[in-house]
Design a protein around this motif. Structure first.
Motif, PDB file in Angstrom:
ATOM      1  N   ALA A  16     -13.551  10.151  17.688  1.00 32.70           N
ATOM      2  CA  ALA A  16     -13.634  10.434  16.503  1.00 32.70           C
ATOM      3  C   ALA A  16     -13.404  11.689  16.178  1.00 32.70           C
ATOM      4  N   LEU A  17     -12.546  11.985  15.343  1.00 34.11           N
ATOM      5  CA  LEU A  17     -11.874  13.268  14.932  1.00 34.11           C
ATOM      6  C   LEU A  17     -12.596  13.810  13.705  1.00 34.11           C
ATOM      7  N   GLY A  18     -13.597  14.559  13.748  1.00 31.67           N
ATOM      8  CA  GLY A  18     -14.178  15.113  12.597  1.00 31.67           C
ATOM      9  C   GLY A  18     -15.760  14.368  12.354  1.00 31.67           C
ATOM     10  N   ARG A  19     -16.178  15.263  11.342  1.00 28.89           N
ATOM     11  CA  ARG A  19     -17.816  14.562  11.121  1.00 28.89           C
ATOM     12  C   ARG A  19     -17.632  13.279  10.466  1.00 28.89           C
ATOM     13  N   SER A  20     -16.833  13.184   9.323  1.00 26.95           N
ATOM     14  CA  SER A  20     -16.819  11.782   8.638  1.00 26.95           C
ATOM     15  C   SER A  20     -16.344  10.404   9.670  1.00 26.95           C
ATOM     16  N   ALA A  21     -15.525  11.007  10.556  1.00 28.81           N
ATOM     17  CA  ALA A  21     -14.999   9.805  11.515  1.00 28.81           C
ATOM     18  C   ALA A  21     -16.007   9.544  12.199  1.00 28.81           C
ATOM     19  N   ALA A  22     -17.076  10.545  12.881  1.00 30.80           N
ATOM     20  CA  ALA A  22     -18.009  10.256  13.770  1.00 30.80           C
ATOM     21  C   ALA A  22     -19.229   9.470  12.930  1.00 30.80           C
ATOM     22  N   TYR A  23     -19.311   9.729  11.568  1.00 31.57           N
ATOM     23  CA  TYR A  23     -20.350   9.092  10.965  1.00 31.57           C
ATOM     24  C   TYR A  23     -19.797   7.534  10.795  1.00 31.57           C
ATOM     25  N   ALA A  24     -18.543   7.236  10.470  1.00 29.15           N
ATOM     26  CA  ALA A  24     -17.922   6.113  10.536  1.00 29.15           C
ATOM     27  C   ALA A  24     -18.159   5.033  11.619  1.00 29.15           C
ATOM     28  N   VAL A  25     -18.005   5.790  13.019  1.00 24.89           N
ATOM     29  CA  VAL A  25     -17.928   5.069  14.287  1.00 24.89           C
ATOM     30  C   VAL A  25     -19.494   5.181  14.455  1.00 24.89           C
ATOM     31  N   LEU A  26     -20.209   6.005  14.601  1.00 23.83           N
ATOM     32  CA  LEU A  26     -21.528   5.989  15.082  1.00 23.83           C
ATOM     33  C   LEU A  26     -22.804   5.914  14.225  1.00 23.83           C
ATOM     34  N   GLY A  27     -22.463   6.002  12.837  1.00 19.28           N
ATOM     35  CA  GLY A  27     -23.441   6.081  11.784  1.00 19.28           C
ATOM     36  C   GLY A  27     -24.688   7.098  11.834  1.00 19.28           C
ATOM     37  N   GLN A  28     -24.279   8.249  12.306  1.00 25.09           N
ATOM     38  CA  GLN A  28     -24.981   9.349  12.261  1.00 25.09           C
ATOM     39  C   GLN A  28     -24.569  10.519  11.656  1.00 25.09           C
TER      40      GLN A  28
END
Length: 236
Positions: free
Chosen positions: A167-179
């Motif tokens: 996950a590259l970046g904060r938005s990607a992390a939110y999309a993948v992990l929901g955090q």
């Protein structure tokens, strides 16, 4: 638990990333798991026509207001049976023009990052984004836009069944992990995305565009890449 020590010697990485040789020490911290969602589909065997249909849905999508300003949506590209799924934040201006993810200077840097691990964007790698349409002025996509697009990413994950997600970046992390959390909080450890019966390892790191602005952070990304590589190598 014994740390994993690896010496950075890849000439191509050094030339592209500007990182001096050093020893990487990777402690294995506790893992976290993204909450399972009832809507997560089971893994299934997909065909080329299934992918074509999904990409057609993405290109004609009007689930949020981003559709109003796009030239075209950017579904994703790469190996549809990849070991690595790289998820960015959103298409930029050049992606909006070309219809392909990770082009321009950030894309070149990402190619160098992958080459350091003997990866190519069309071999063992699939590239996608948290949202498929360019936000105005390349702003960060908001959570409503990411949520509106997440079913597409979820379907891609289910069909690809990657060994690891980067996950590259904060938005990607939110999309993948929901955090909703900072990169500093999330990086440096293995998370998991629950997809049906499958637990997919997730590594969070900085987006290549951020590294173009903050090159001193490149060594942290190299640590994260080594962790991702070790994780996917140990995957069944």
């Amino acid at each position: 638990m014994n740390p994993i020590r690896r010496e950075l010697t890849q000439t191509q990485w050094l030339n592209a990333m500007g990182v001096d040789p050093f020893w990487i020490v990777e402690d294995q911290p506790p893992a976290s798991t993204a909450p399972s969602t009832a809507e997560a589909p089971q893994a299934q065997v997909e065909s080329a026509s299934d992918w074509d249909a999904l990409e057609g849905q993405i290109r004609s999508c009007k689930r949020c207001d981003l559709c109003q300003g796009r030239k075209q949506a950017v579904p994703g590209s790469g190996d549809r049976h990849a070991d690595w799924l790289l998820v960015g934040e959103a298409p930029g201006a050049e992606e909006d023009m070309s219809g392909l993810p990770f082009v321009g200077q950030a894309g070149k840097l990402l190619d160098a990052m992958m080459a350091a691990l003997d990866l190519k964007r069309d071999q063992r790698v699939y590239l996608a984004n948290a949202v498929k349409c360019r936000p105005p002025e390349n702003r960060t996509p908001d959570s409503r836009e990411i949520d509106a697009c997440n079913a597409f990413l979820d379907q891609q994950i289910g069909w690809i069944q990657p060994k690891v997600i980067l996950a590259l970046g904060r938005s990607a992390a939110y999309a993948v992990l929901g955090q909703e959390a900072s990169i500093q909080t999330l990086r440096g450890r293995v998370h998991y995305r629950q997809h049906g019966d499958q637990k997919i390892p997730v590594i969070v790191t900085y987006h290549p565009a951020y590294l173009l602005r903050q090159p001193a952070e490149k060594w942290k990304v190299w640590q994260d890449l080594l962790m991702a590589d070790s994780t996917q190598n140990s995957a069944p």
